[in-house]
Design an enzyme around this catalytic site. Structure first.
Site, PDB file in Angstrom:
ATOM      1  NE  ARG A 221      -3.174   2.836   2.122  1.00  0.00           N
ATOM      2  CZ  ARG A 221      -4.116   3.292   2.888  1.00  0.00           C
ATOM      3  NH1 ARG A 221      -4.637   2.515   3.784  1.00  0.00           N
ATOM      4  NH2 ARG A 221      -4.543   4.511   2.749  1.00  0.00           N
TER       5      ARG A 221
ATOM      6  NE  ARG B 191      -7.784   3.195   0.488  1.00  0.00           N
ATOM      7  CZ  ARG B 191      -7.855   3.940   1.599  1.00  0.00           C
ATOM      8  NH1 ARG B 191      -8.081   3.397   2.759  1.00  0.00           N
ATOM      9  NH2 ARG B 191      -7.710   5.213   1.542  1.00  0.00           N
TER      10      ARG B 191
ATOM     11  CG  ASP C 225      -7.724   1.360   5.091  1.00  0.00           C
ATOM     12  OD1 ASP C 225      -6.723   1.853   5.630  1.00  0.00           O
ATOM     13  OD2 ASP C 225      -8.888   1.765   5.308  1.00  0.00           O
TER      14      ASP C 225
ATOM     15  CG  ASP D  95      -8.762   2.270   9.095  1.00  0.00           C
ATOM     16  OD1 ASP D  95      -7.566   2.493   8.840  1.00  0.00           O
ATOM     17  OD2 ASP D  95      -9.701   2.704   8.405  1.00  0.00           O
TER      18      ASP D  95
HETATM   19  P1  ADP Z   1      -8.728   5.762   6.125  1.00  0.00           P
HETATM   20  O1  ADP Z   1      -8.369   4.499   6.762  1.00  0.00           O
HETATM   21  O2  ADP Z   1      -9.600   6.626   6.986  1.00  0.00           O
HETATM   22  O3  ADP Z   1      -9.255   5.637   4.745  1.00  0.00           O
HETATM   23  P2  ADP Z   1      -5.938   6.141   5.709  1.00  0.00           P
HETATM   24  O4  ADP Z   1      -5.773   4.699   6.025  1.00  0.00           O
HETATM   25  O5  ADP Z   1      -5.474   6.646   4.392  1.00  0.00           O
HETATM   26  O6  ADP Z   1      -7.407   6.605   5.971  1.00  0.00           O
HETATM   27  O7  ADP Z   1      -5.235   7.016   6.786  1.00  0.00           O
HETATM   28  C1  ADP Z   1      -4.541   6.429   7.771  1.00  0.00           C
HETATM   29  C2  ADP Z   1      -4.034   7.525   8.666  1.00  0.00           C
HETATM   30  O8  ADP Z   1      -4.987   7.689   9.687  1.00  0.00           O
HETATM   31  C3  ADP Z   1      -2.736   7.134   9.292  1.00  0.00           C
HETATM   32  O9  ADP Z   1      -1.862   8.245   9.190  1.00  0.00           O
HETATM   33  C4  ADP Z   1      -3.075   6.866  10.743  1.00  0.00           C
HETATM   34  O10 ADP Z   1      -2.058   7.338  11.587  1.00  0.00           O
HETATM   35  C5  ADP Z   1      -4.330   7.653  10.935  1.00  0.00           C
HETATM   36  N1  ADP Z   1      -5.281   7.068  11.877  1.00  0.00           N
HETATM   37  C6  ADP Z   1      -5.953   7.777  12.807  1.00  0.00           C
HETATM   38  N2  ADP Z   1      -6.760   7.009  13.506  1.00  0.00           N
HETATM   39  C7  ADP Z   1      -6.626   5.757  13.022  1.00  0.00           C
HETATM   40  C8  ADP Z   1      -7.222   4.527  13.365  1.00  0.00           C
HETATM   41  N3  ADP Z   1      -8.128   4.435  14.359  1.00  0.00           N
HETATM   42  N4  ADP Z   1      -6.843   3.426  12.671  1.00  0.00           N
HETATM   43  C9  ADP Z   1      -5.958   3.534  11.660  1.00  0.00           C
HETATM   44  N5  ADP Z   1      -5.362   4.669  11.292  1.00  0.00           N
HETATM   45  C10 ADP Z   1      -5.685   5.786  11.963  1.00  0.00           C
HETATM   46 MG    MG Z   2      -6.611   3.358   7.251  1.00  0.00          MG
END
Ligand code: ADP
Ligand code: MG
Length: 422
Positions: A86, A95, A98, A100
């Site tokens: 990614r 992507r 991903d 989270d």
């Molecule tokens: P999204 O997952 O919202 O589409 P991205 O994966 O592109 O966005 O963004 C990831 C960014 O978000 C990273 O810089 C990370 O540090 C931040 N971030 C903030 N909170 C979280 C979370 N709960 N889980 C994962 N990434 C996070």
């Molecule tokens: Mg993310």
């Protein structure tokens, strides 16, 4: 201590199912302090936001048992994302993988550091069906630590809200938008509440202390076919201001629009007889300090959530000057609000639009009782030859909040019949 953390997985490039399965294996292998305990089914979903034309996603949720702290878990997830190739380019862009963190036990984490920001619960969790649907399969009864509602409830709310948004159309363009309007029990604030409700928005009415008046406006909004709630808070008190922001955010699991309209009445209310210094103090506390505090607090929440709209209330003559004690007082109060608004717009871009409305001679409580001299002056100064009405301001607020002003931010918009120009 071990906690249960919930993760979201998503992929929209390559063999998505294989990627998700491999990511789960990588998670289990990454660290002995992570155990995958439950996994949802795969959900195929349309991309939300981001560039046009990207492929559908495959999304899932997983529960892990971990003794890592939240930042260490994030680091493991980012290593796995990286291993799957990614590359972070465009926001919400395609992507391979991903990962989270959605929830981490009942912890609330707000760690802000470039490249290592972590917000838990995930700030967009409550808005996204592609997250809530898989999560509800494995965590329906888990309680969101900020909203104090179960995942099943958040899912039902999000479904209802998104269905309302799909009904948005000209004449009902704010359907499903959640709005807080401070100082909305009378005058311009009340007119804005009714106008936005007429446009389909759910409205939180705010008043200083009269529950009866707040309830009356709440009922008027509700009669327009939307949800409405009334909250009371004396914005002179800093703690009450923070409490209002918190409460308003809780009502419907977030807000979309904040109209910081509340201002002290130094012309007709109990403060009319106060000294200049006392009036100045009151304006500082209510018009300036409370507006700044509320907009910073809710503005940060909107920014973290990824979108939103803030509107403040200025005054057209702050820029040109008006004779007399009231002119001096409002110049300070409203001039500060307008200047603040522009800096906030720069701070919260590109996620949140921030603008000020600057009304001129508008016939509210004071205008109703003002002497013949003022009546004549208001009509003479306006090119349009009349007082403005609260509704003249409210219809501009409605436009500014709505989809037709999507490219408008960092502006002070005068509504004054041409009294001050340029
Ligand atoms: P999204 O997952 O919202 O589409 P991205 O994966 O592109 O966005 O963004 C990831 C960014 O978000 C990273 O810089 C990370 O540090 C931040 N971030 C903030 N909170 C979280 C979370 N709960 N889980 C994962 N990434 C996070
Ligand atoms: Mg993310």
């Amino acid at each position: 201590m071990a906690v249960i953390a919930y993760l979201a997985l998503g992929s929209n490039v390559g063999d998505r199912a294989a990627t998700l399965a491999a990511a789960l294996r990588a998670l289990a292998d990454a660290d002995e302090r992570i155990q995958v305990v439950r996994v949802s089914t795969w959900h195929e979903t349309d991309p939300v936001g981001g560039p046009a034309g990207q492929g559908k996603y495959l999304n899932a949720a997983a529960a892990v048992h971990t003794t890592l702290d939240p930042l260490a878990l994030l680091a493991r997830l980012q290593e796995i994302e990286q291993a799957f190739g990614r590359v972070r380019t465009v926001r919400d862009g395609p992507r391979t993988l991903d990962l989270d963190i959605l929830l981490f036990g009942d912890q609330i984490v707000a760690h802000r550091e470039p490249g290592r920001t972590l917000l838990v619960p995930h700030p967009r969790l409550q808005e996204r069906l592609f997250v809530l649907e898989p999560l509800a399969e494995i965590a329906a009864d888990v309680v969101h630590p900020i909203f104090q509602a179960t995942i099943a409830t958040l899912l039902a709310e999000a479904r209802q809200r998104l269905a309302r948004r799909r009904e948005a159309c000209p004449g009902r363009e704010l359907s499903g938008q959640r709005v807080l309007i401070t100082g909305s029990t009378s005058g311009i604030g009340r007119a804005i509440a009714l106008e936005l409700a007429a446009a389909g928005a759910d409205v939180i009415v705010h008043g200083r202390r009269s529950a009866a008046r707040a309830e009356e406006v709440r009922r008027e909004c509700q009669a327009l076919g939307v949800r409405s709630v009334a909250l009371l808070a004396d914005l002179r008190q800093e703690a009450a201001c923070a409490a209002l922001a918190h409460q308003a955010w809780q009502v419907w699991q977030g807000l979309d629009v904040v109209v910081a309209n509340a201002g002290a009445d130094t012309l007709t209310g109990e403060a009319a007889d106060w000294s200049f210094a006392e009036k100045l103090q009151l304006l500082w506390e209510v018009d300036i300090r409370a507006t700044v505090a509320l907009c910073r607090d809710l503005g940060q929440r909107l920014y973290d959530r990824g979108d939103g709209c803030l509107v403040t209330m200025g005054w057209d003559q702050a820029a040109t000057g008006m004779d007399g004690a009231s002119g001096q007082l409002f110049a300070v109060a409203k001039g500060a609000v307008m200047a603040f608004t522009l800096s906030l717009a720069a701070t919260l871009a590109p996620h949140v639009r921030v603008n000020a409305l600057a009304p001129g001679w508008i016939k509210t409580a004071w205008g109703e009782t003002a002497s013949a001299v003022w009546q004549e002056r208001a009509c003479r100064e306006a090119l349009l030859g009349r007082w403005g009405t609260p509704r003249d301001v409210a219809t501009v607020a409605r436009w500014l909040i709505g989809p037709n002003a999507a490219f408008v931010t960092g502006q002070v918009i005068r509504i004054n019949g041409g009294a001050v120009r340029g």
